[in-house]
Write an enzyme that holds these catalytic residues in place. Sequence first.
Site, short mmCIF file in Angstrom:
data_model
loop_
_atom_site.label_atom_id
_atom_site.label_comp_id
_atom_site.label_asym_id
_atom_site.label_seq_id
_atom_site.Cartn_x
_atom_site.Cartn_y
_atom_site.Cartn_z
N SER A 17 -41.42 -2.97 64.58
CA SER A 17 -42.43 -3.37 63.95
C SER A 17 -42.27 -3.80 62.45
CB SER A 17 -43.57 -2.13 64.04
OG SER A 17 -44.93 -2.41 63.49
N LYS A 71 -48.23 -6.69 64.19
CA LYS A 71 -47.18 -5.21 64.29
C LYS A 71 -47.88 -4.12 64.37
CE LYS A 71 -43.38 -7.81 63.41
NZ LYS A 71 -42.03 -7.53 64.34
N TYR A 93 -49.97 -11.62 60.49
CA TYR A 93 -48.65 -10.83 60.62
C TYR A 93 -48.87 -9.38 60.98
CZ TYR A 93 -43.94 -8.91 60.15
OH TYR A 93 -42.80 -8.50 60.11
N SER A 146 -30.14 -13.15 68.05
CA SER A 146 -29.14 -14.13 67.44
C SER A 146 -29.11 -14.03 65.89
CB SER A 146 -29.59 -15.60 67.81
OG SER A 146 -30.97 -15.94 67.40
N LYS A 170 -27.27 -20.59 68.30
CA LYS A 170 -27.12 -19.51 67.45
C LYS A 170 -26.59 -18.25 68.19
CE LYS A 170 -30.17 -18.76 64.48
NZ LYS A 170 -31.52 -18.64 63.79
#
Length: 296
Positions: free
Chosen positions: A136, A154, A150, A5, A32
């Site tokens: 990623s 990834k 974070y 979106s 959205k």
Amino acid sequence: VTGGSSGIGKCIAIECYKQGAFITLIARDENKLLQTKKEIEKYSVNDKQVVLCISVDVSKDYEQVENVLKQAQEKLGPVDMLVNCAGTSVTGKFEDIEVNSFERLMAVNYLGSVYPSRAVITTMKERRMGRIVFVSSQAGQLGLFGYTAYSPTKFALRGLAEALQMEVKPYNIYVTVAYPPDTDTPGFAEESKTKPLETKLISETSSVCQAEQVARVIVKDAIQGNFNSSVGSDGYMLSILTSGMSPVTSITEGLQQVVCMGIFRIVGLFYLGSFDSIVRRCMMQREKSESADKNE
């Protein structure tokens, strides 16, 4: 396209639609999604094209994800390419990040890619064709200050992609892992509001890319069946440096890795040295400031 979106996901959907694809957008926010659907439909190349919207959280309930993807395949046919782009970010020092943020990011960024992939893989194997893309990040190639919540999520995508590629390659299914740099998206703008100073200064050592450019590269690499997808010279260097035991698409790619690895390692060490210098400088400035405050 999950996370379709906004941001990179939306641009990937547009890029595929321009090439005549039927698109299923998956995201949580229904409003959205409908806005994005209208935007994408402007790029149609024929009257038969369809944009289907599905509102679901891909990180919470596998059975729900499996059911909505079955419905999508019943309406539009089997999935030729799945793009896992749903993701979120939290930045901050390790000890300042709420513990539940580590759990949430692993759920969204990792399981949010596992569940949709698991839901389509059987059909892809039966058809002996398919593409699966995991989006990623360059923070999934090297850990940086402020990304302790974070980066690991990834990095996890790469491990999943490598193991899955080995399983599905005999079935003519190809996996692509994309490592986009900082990209001008709503998510990046939101993340920038809470970035520690060190993270901002490190990020400023490379430029911010446009989502459209990143999307074009990812779609091209996915169609060609490339395992790695990177953007720009920094991205190319990182893909060589972190190639390890990743699959290669061609002998040429493997030779480039062998020839360039040593030179790029030297360049990389200079980068790491400058990053360490930024962190030390910020720490010293903070300590000076705290000391001055105490003296007052």
